[in-house]
Design an enzyme around this catalytic site. Structure first.
Site, PDB file in Angstrom:
ATOM      1  N   LYS A  53     -55.356  -5.985  41.797  1.00 24.08           N
ATOM      2  CA  LYS A  53     -56.792  -6.170  42.026  1.00 24.08           C
ATOM      3  C   LYS A  53     -57.411  -6.975  40.880  1.00 24.08           C
ATOM      4  CE  LYS A  53     -57.025  -1.973  44.796  1.00 24.08           C
ATOM      5  NZ  LYS A  53     -57.348  -0.539  44.869  1.00 24.08           N
ATOM      6  N   GLN A  97     -59.601   4.237  41.208  1.00 23.87           N
ATOM      7  CA  GLN A  97     -58.327   4.210  41.925  1.00 23.87           C
ATOM      8  C   GLN A  97     -57.898   5.636  42.284  1.00 23.87           C
ATOM      9  OE1 GLN A  97     -56.631   1.359  42.926  1.00 23.87           O
ATOM     10  NE2 GLN A  97     -55.409   2.824  44.085  1.00 23.87           N
ATOM     11  N   ASP A 120     -65.758   0.447  47.190  1.00 23.09           N
ATOM     12  CA  ASP A 120     -64.860   0.963  48.226  1.00 23.09           C
ATOM     13  C   ASP A 120     -65.622   1.607  49.382  1.00 23.09           C
ATOM     14  OD1 ASP A 120     -62.189   0.334  47.519  1.00 23.09           O
ATOM     15  OD2 ASP A 120     -62.247   1.806  45.895  1.00 23.09           O
TER      16      ASP A 120
END
Ligand code: NDP
Length: 318
Positions: A53, A97, A120
């Site tokens: 990422k 994460q 997200d």
């Protein structure tokens, strides 16, 4: 006839190229969108995901940084670090994460992220906006799948979609996006009766369950579009020989490497489906591309700028 292959690698590349232009324009206007990735502990898979990422950010000349607290961090301390990121103006997007180490209270941590920076789309405020079909940041994997379907001109409106898996990250948000795009949607899970029968009713079948090659040709209505979200590593030669019996090149690659990635969809489905996403090279690359899209969108929204409409983000698909 073999299915048309829907390449996420190609579509992801296209999305990133379009985004590159948009980012350069923003930079000329003095804005460099910034992403902070919070990686707690040393889970090897998470380390690889975060590295990919950050690399994607660097390639697009976005600002990025990694925050790497140890696995022993207490929830309160992590909340404090998230609070600091929330307050920093140059950080537009925050990703935590998953999975977090078990002593950490993951729902509390995800709730602490400023919804405007929740790249997200996991914060309940953004989940609510998704349910109500209001513009907001959408979870990256489902948004990427919608983008893939749109760019390959796969009709959604009026079609029957079956989503196998009801996680908060993939199954549930994708089912909602398909519903907003006017599909008739069925969600399946581990208690669903006659799963192959339900799956066979689908024009669009999504497998997001985390079970290697579970979805066999008997699940597929001939000609259906099949989206394979699963990523599973197989290392057992006996399993590989069975799975790849009709795919000599894949078996050969397995023998060279000693392992292979397979989806939740059996490789033989390629002979029945009308269109299919490969694993690897399908949904995975789209997830990262959409993370970049969301980072830029968060930067725009935070500055009160309008956001170009994309299939995952559209308030309503008419
Ligand atoms: P979860 O484990 O959170 O959810 C799995 C879902 O599948 C659950 O709803 C579960 O049902 C259902 N399920 C499991 N077994 C069966 C079964 N035998 N029959 C019917 N339903 C079943 O997984 P995620 O949604 O997080 O991920 C799913 C897969 O997608 C994984 O392989 C993951 O690695 C991959 N993934 C890939 C991404 C990408 O970028 N390509 C991104 C995110 C995930 P129940 O709720 O009843 O337990």
């Amino acid at each position: 006839m073999a299915a048309r292959i829907l390449s996420g690698t190609e579509t992801g590349k296209q999305i990133r190229e379009e985004l590159r232009q948009e980012i350069q324009e923003l930079k000329r206007a003095g804005v460099t969108p910034g992403l902070a990735a919070v990686l707690v502990g040393d889970n090897p898979a998470s380390q690889i995901y975060v590295r990919n990422k950050i690399r994607a950010c660097e390639e697009l000349e976005l600002y990025s940084e990694r925050i790497t607290p140890p696995a022993s961090i207490r929830t309160e301390e992590l909340l404090e670090q998230i609070g600091q990121l929330n307050r920093r103006p140059e950080i537009d997007a925050i990703l935590v994460q998953l999975p977090l180490p078990s002593p950490v209270d993951a729902p509390r941590v995800l709730m602490a992220v400023d919804p405007a920076k929740d790249v997200d789309g996991f914060h309940p405020v953004n989940v609510g906006a998704l349910v109500a079909n209001r513009p907001a940041l959408r979870p990256c994997t489902p948004a990427g799948i919608m983008e893939l379907l749109r760019r390959h001109e796969i009709e959604i409106k009026g079609r029957r979609a079956v989503v196998i898996g009801r996680s908060d990250i993939v199954g549930k948000p994708l089912a909602l996006l398909l519903l907003h795009a006017h599909a008739t949607v069925t969600i399946c899970h581990s208690h669903t009766q006659d799963l192959p029968g339900v799956a066979r009713s689908a024009d669009i079948l999504v497998a997001a369950m985390g079970r290697a090659a579970f979805v066999t040709p008997e699940f597929i209505r001939p000609g259906a579009t099949v989206i394979d979200v699963g990523i599973n590593r197989i290392e057992d030669p006996g399993v590989a020989e069975k799975l790849f019996a009709r795919h000599p090149q894949r078996l050969e690659a397995f023998r060279r490497k000693g392992s292979a990635l397979v989806g939740d969809v059996h490789p033989d489905v390629v002979e029945v489906a009308g269109a299919l996403t490969p694993v690897p090279g399908g949904v995975g690359p789209l997830t990262i591309a959409m993370l970049m899209v969301n980072t830029v969108e968060a930067a725009r929204r935070r500055r009160g700028q309008s956001v170009p409409s994309r299939s995952g983000q559209m308030a309503a698909a008419r």
